[in-house]
Design an enzyme around this catalytic site. Sequence first.
Site, PDB file in Angstrom:
ATOM      1  N   ASP A 128     -21.546 -18.605 -23.107  1.00 56.53           N
ATOM      2  CA  ASP A 128     -22.606 -17.730 -22.602  1.00 56.53           C
ATOM      3  C   ASP A 128     -22.840 -18.067 -21.133  1.00 56.53           C
ATOM      4  O   ASP A 128     -23.270 -19.187 -20.822  1.00 56.53           O
ATOM      5  CB  ASP A 128     -23.862 -17.998 -23.446  1.00 56.53           C
ATOM      6  N   VAL A 129     -22.593 -17.096 -20.250  1.00 54.93           N
ATOM      7  CA  VAL A 129     -22.710 -17.374 -18.804  1.00 54.93           C
ATOM      8  C   VAL A 129     -24.149 -17.647 -18.378  1.00 54.93           C
ATOM      9  O   VAL A 129     -24.394 -18.209 -17.320  1.00 54.93           O
ATOM     10  CB  VAL A 129     -22.170 -16.212 -17.933  1.00 54.93           C
TER      11      VAL A 129
ATOM     12  N   ASN B  62     -17.912 -12.285 -13.205  1.00 55.38           N
ATOM     13  CA  ASN B  62     -17.682 -10.871 -13.507  1.00 55.38           C
ATOM     14  C   ASN B  62     -18.574 -10.359 -14.636  1.00 55.38           C
ATOM     15  O   ASN B  62     -18.888  -9.170 -14.680  1.00 55.38           O
ATOM     16  CB  ASN B  62     -16.203 -10.683 -13.877  1.00 55.38           C
TER      17      ASN B  62
ATOM     18  N   TYR C  62     -31.202  -3.602 -13.822  1.00 58.65           N
ATOM     19  CA  TYR C  62     -29.807  -3.720 -13.364  1.00 58.65           C
ATOM     20  C   TYR C  62     -29.745  -3.726 -11.834  1.00 58.65           C
ATOM     21  O   TYR C  62     -29.108  -4.594 -11.214  1.00 58.65           O
ATOM     22  CB  TYR C  62     -29.004  -2.552 -13.939  1.00 58.65           C
TER      23      TYR C  62
ATOM     24  N   LYS D  76     -28.519  -6.762  -9.246  1.00 57.33           N
ATOM     25  CA  LYS D  76     -27.428  -6.631  -8.279  1.00 57.33           C
ATOM     26  C   LYS D  76     -27.934  -6.818  -6.844  1.00 57.33           C
ATOM     27  O   LYS D  76     -27.235  -7.390  -6.002  1.00 57.33           O
ATOM     28  CB  LYS D  76     -26.722  -5.276  -8.434  1.00 57.33           C
TER      29      LYS D  76
HETATM   30  C1  BGC Z   1     -22.355   0.887 -13.315  1.00 57.47           C
HETATM   31  C2  BGC Z   1     -21.766   2.169 -13.824  1.00 57.47           C
HETATM   32  C3  BGC Z   1     -22.101   3.332 -12.904  1.00 57.47           C
HETATM   33  C4  BGC Z   1     -21.750   2.982 -11.466  1.00 57.47           C
HETATM   34  C5  BGC Z   1     -22.167   4.075 -10.496  1.00 57.47           C
HETATM   35  C6  BGC Z   1     -21.961   0.682 -11.877  1.00 57.47           C
HETATM   36  O1  BGC Z   1     -22.562  -0.490 -11.408  1.00 57.47           O
HETATM   37  O2  BGC Z   1     -21.882  -0.193 -14.103  1.00 57.47           O
HETATM   38  O3  BGC Z   1     -22.273   2.417 -15.119  1.00 57.47           O
HETATM   39  O4  BGC Z   1     -21.370   4.479 -13.291  1.00 57.47           O
HETATM   40  O5  BGC Z   1     -22.391   1.782 -11.101  1.00 57.47           O
HETATM   41  O6  BGC Z   1     -23.477   4.491 -10.681  1.00 57.47           O
END
Ligand code: BGC
Length: 261
Positions: A65-66, A92, A158, A162
């Site tokens: 598990d990272v 990754n 998400y 990022k």
């Molecule tokens: C996501 C994808 C998405 C893409 C563009 C990526 O980071 O994993 O699901 O299609 O970004 O929006």
Amino acid sequence: MYKELIQKVAVITGGSKGIGTAISERLGQEGMNVVVNYNSDKKGALEAAEKVEEAGGRSAIIQADVGSEEGVQKMIDFAISKFGGIDLWINNAGMENQHSTHELSLEDWERVINVNLTGVFLGTKAALNHFLEKNKAGSIINISSVHEKIPWPTFAHYAASKGGVKQFTETVAMEYADKNIRINNIGPGAINTPINAAKFADPEKLANTVKMVPMKRIGDPKEVAAAAAWLASDESSYVTGVTLFVDGGMTLYPSFQGGQG
Ligand code: BGC
């Protein structure tokens, strides 16, 4: 081919699918020894390892598990016992799921941050310690996303993870540049991987995505893997702290295409 990569050792997290498998295979083509990590998909990891070997490299798989220190330590110990050390570490592993922010549970928030951001921290920390102990140059590559730059409604956790990876990478790059340790991000756009399979199987959703890509097509995992091989190689020896977008132009304000605005 980057000859300097032959027999060097790479660890890749989340190598059991999609971009992770494509990078593993490409590093195999480069003649590397590749440790493929997986969390739950052992079958995928075994397939990735087979691809590495067919491509000309050596491979071994490890479940971990990272998002946990023990998991990351397990990977390091395994790579050292199998192949004698580490030259390249690729963070990754990643996950995503869709929720309106006012309904996003703390649990979902924490899971995504744990894998996508804490996992990058823990992997990087372990790799840094290894490079520093051995007093050797090293390279770290993080698979970020176009969403380290582009906001993404209903994916706030998400996008936050990022965006965090972006600042983390820039900071660590500066901190260890004089030790000849390089750390860079790859920012994939819409790539044909299992994470996107359901979305791209729907013609309307696929068309909506393609509209946002100036090159007017979805990317192939191999195109991301090519960027990883270059960032791993000495050809990028003066490159650190950058994000290399592999996105067909998605980060370039595609709605301006054709001269609108
Ligand atoms: C996501 C994808 C998405 C893409 C563009 C990526 O980071 O994993 O699901 O299609 O970004 O929006």
